[in-house]
Motif scaffolding. Sequence first.
Motif, PDB file in Angstrom:
ATOM      1  N   ILE A  30      42.692  31.408 -38.046  1.00  0.00           N
ATOM      2  CA  ILE A  30      43.589  31.645 -38.750  1.00  0.00           C
ATOM      3  C   ILE A  30      43.162  32.590 -39.491  1.00  0.00           C
ATOM      4  O   ILE A  30      44.316  33.915 -39.941  1.00  0.00           O
ATOM      5  N   GLU A  31      42.880  32.325 -40.812  1.00  0.00           N
ATOM      6  CA  GLU A  31      41.786  33.512 -41.559  1.00  0.00           C
ATOM      7  C   GLU A  31      40.875  34.495 -40.923  1.00  0.00           C
ATOM      8  O   GLU A  31      41.814  35.735 -41.639  1.00  0.00           O
ATOM      9  N   LYS A  32      40.845  34.842 -39.248  1.00  0.00           N
ATOM     10  CA  LYS A  32      40.212  35.552 -39.622  1.00  0.00           C
ATOM     11  C   LYS A  32      41.627  36.684 -38.196  1.00  0.00           C
ATOM     12  O   LYS A  32      41.646  37.797 -37.585  1.00  0.00           O
ATOM     13  N   ASN A  33      41.790  35.965 -37.817  1.00  0.00           N
ATOM     14  CA  ASN A  33      43.961  36.303 -37.048  1.00  0.00           C
ATOM     15  C   ASN A  33      45.127  36.220 -37.548  1.00  0.00           C
ATOM     16  O   ASN A  33      46.147  35.742 -37.430  1.00  0.00           O
ATOM     17  N   PRO A  34      45.512  36.802 -39.145  1.00  0.00           N
ATOM     18  CA  PRO A  34      46.462  36.882 -40.544  1.00  0.00           C
ATOM     19  C   PRO A  34      48.216  36.780 -39.097  1.00  0.00           C
ATOM     20  O   PRO A  34      49.033  36.565 -38.957  1.00  0.00           O
ATOM     21  N   GLN A  35      47.481  37.954 -38.306  1.00  0.00           N
ATOM     22  CA  GLN A  35      49.122  38.193 -37.349  1.00  0.00           C
ATOM     23  C   GLN A  35      49.614  37.746 -36.493  1.00  0.00           C
ATOM     24  O   GLN A  35      50.632  37.000 -36.500  1.00  0.00           O
ATOM     25  N   ARG A  54      51.597  22.165 -28.455  1.00  0.00           N
ATOM     26  CA  ARG A  54      52.553  21.705 -27.789  1.00  0.00           C
ATOM     27  C   ARG A  54      53.153  22.545 -27.310  1.00  0.00           C
ATOM     28  O   ARG A  54      52.370  23.325 -25.831  1.00  0.00           O
ATOM     29  N   GLU A  55      53.622  21.135 -25.755  1.00  0.00           N
ATOM     30  CA  GLU A  55      54.545  22.840 -24.381  1.00  0.00           C
ATOM     31  C   GLU A  55      55.419  23.468 -24.826  1.00  0.00           C
ATOM     32  O   GLU A  55      56.488  23.313 -26.081  1.00  0.00           O
ATOM     33  N   GLY A  56      54.972  25.126 -24.124  1.00  0.00           N
ATOM     34  CA  GLY A  56      56.452  26.145 -25.157  1.00  0.00           C
ATOM     35  C   GLY A  56      55.642  26.919 -25.920  1.00  0.00           C
ATOM     36  O   GLY A  56      56.473  28.194 -26.115  1.00  0.00           O
ATOM     37  N   MET A  57      53.895  26.258 -26.437  1.00  0.00           N
ATOM     38  CA  MET A  57      53.680  26.958 -27.247  1.00  0.00           C
ATOM     39  C   MET A  57      52.807  28.212 -26.670  1.00  0.00           C
ATOM     40  O   MET A  57      52.770  27.819 -24.896  1.00  0.00           O
ATOM     41  N   THR A  58      53.383  29.388 -27.320  1.00  0.00           N
ATOM     42  CA  THR A  58      51.757  30.347 -26.683  1.00  0.00           C
ATOM     43  C   THR A  58      49.792  30.423 -26.038  1.00  0.00           C
ATOM     44  O   THR A  58      49.801  29.795 -27.005  1.00  0.00           O
ATOM     45  N   ARG A  59      49.746  31.697 -26.189  1.00  0.00           N
ATOM     46  CA  ARG A  59      48.127  31.872 -25.564  1.00  0.00           C
ATOM     47  C   ARG A  59      48.355  31.865 -26.611  1.00  0.00           C
ATOM     48  O   ARG A  59      46.527  31.135 -27.103  1.00  0.00           O
ATOM     49  N   ASP A  60      48.026  32.572 -27.483  1.00  0.00           N
ATOM     50  CA  ASP A  60      47.760  32.646 -29.142  1.00  0.00           C
ATOM     51  C   ASP A  60      47.704  31.760 -30.093  1.00  0.00           C
ATOM     52  O   ASP A  60      47.001  31.687 -30.517  1.00  0.00           O
ATOM     53  N   ALA A  61      48.739  30.898 -30.666  1.00  0.00           N
ATOM     54  CA  ALA A  61      49.023  30.040 -30.477  1.00  0.00           C
ATOM     55  C   ALA A  61      47.299  28.492 -30.184  1.00  0.00           C
ATOM     56  O   ALA A  61      47.044  27.994 -31.110  1.00  0.00           O
ATOM     57  N   VAL A  62      47.282  28.815 -29.214  1.00  0.00           N
ATOM     58  CA  VAL A  62      46.440  27.648 -28.651  1.00  0.00           C
ATOM     59  C   VAL A  62      45.130  28.031 -29.052  1.00  0.00           C
ATOM     60  O   VAL A  62      44.307  27.425 -29.106  1.00  0.00           O
ATOM     61  N   PHE A  63      45.317  29.188 -28.862  1.00  0.00           N
ATOM     62  CA  PHE A  63      43.228  29.839 -29.209  1.00  0.00           C
ATOM     63  C   PHE A  63      43.562  29.269 -30.484  1.00  0.00           C
ATOM     64  O   PHE A  63      42.733  29.340 -31.012  1.00  0.00           O
ATOM     65  N   LEU A  64      44.970  29.590 -31.219  1.00  0.00           N
ATOM     66  CA  LEU A  64      44.179  29.328 -32.846  1.00  0.00           C
ATOM     67  C   LEU A  64      44.175  27.812 -32.814  1.00  0.00           C
ATOM     68  O   LEU A  64      43.592  27.312 -33.981  1.00  0.00           O
ATOM     69  N   ALA A  65      45.135  26.637 -32.357  1.00  0.00           N
ATOM     70  CA  ALA A  65      44.883  26.182 -32.841  1.00  0.00           C
ATOM     71  C   ALA A  65      43.339  25.363 -32.136  1.00  0.00           C
ATOM     72  O   ALA A  65      42.589  24.297 -32.737  1.00  0.00           O
ATOM     73  N   TRP A  66      42.830  25.478 -30.957  1.00  0.00           N
ATOM     74  CA  TRP A  66      41.672  25.169 -30.416  1.00  0.00           C
ATOM     75  C   TRP A  66      40.532  26.014 -29.896  1.00  0.00           C
ATOM     76  O   TRP A  66      39.410  25.831 -29.639  1.00  0.00           O
ATOM     77  N   GLY A  67      41.111  27.372 -30.447  1.00  0.00           N
ATOM     78  CA  GLY A  67      39.921  27.990 -30.071  1.00  0.00           C
ATOM     79  C   GLY A  67      39.248  29.053 -28.927  1.00  0.00           C
ATOM     80  O   GLY A  67      40.473  28.035 -27.819  1.00  0.00           O
ATOM     81  N   ARG A  68      38.924  29.710 -28.590  1.00  0.00           N
ATOM     82  CA  ARG A  68      38.594  30.224 -27.198  1.00  0.00           C
ATOM     83  C   ARG A  68      38.178  29.309 -25.983  1.00  0.00           C
ATOM     84  O   ARG A  68      37.163  28.150 -26.089  1.00  0.00           O
TER      85      ARG A  68
END
Length: 157
Positions: A30-35, A54-68
């Motif tokens: 989150i700190e590295k990708n505030p946008q 959760r279902e419906g999340m975007t790829r960006d949200a999953v990246f922020l939550a779980w990483g690459r």
Amino acid sequence: MNSLSLLRLGLAVIATAFLVQCSSTPQTRIEKNPQLFSKLNAQDRSLVSKGLIREGMTRDAVFLAWGRPDAVSVGVSRGRSGESWTYEGQRPVRSMNMSMGFGFGGFGFGGWGPYGYGGLGGYPMWGSGTSVTYIPYTAGVADFVGGRVVSWKSTAR
């Protein structure tokens, strides 16, 4: 400080920097990708901060939550193109080791040479202890259709 100590210190600093760089948490992403984080709705920001999806999340949200993801696979389901992100983990498995050996060399009696040294002076060696092996496993999978999560599964976190 001698050169060996200086070398050890340098290697320790490099290893520490590498480990710190590799440790990725939702907060560091989150700190590295505030946008990316600012584009999420309030519910998703709250989940992402906790490392949840959760279902419906975007790829960006999953990246922020779980990483690459460790692996990305693509395919088709019911005529729609999709993508799966797979996350791997490693579990430690401890085992007890017992070993026995027989050493050769040393100061055996009756050996060759002017003083009888260097013969086959075997000493039995016993060893035991624990060792740890890390076994890979699938820690989580997020499935996307149209850039949004349609299903996911994860080990208990």
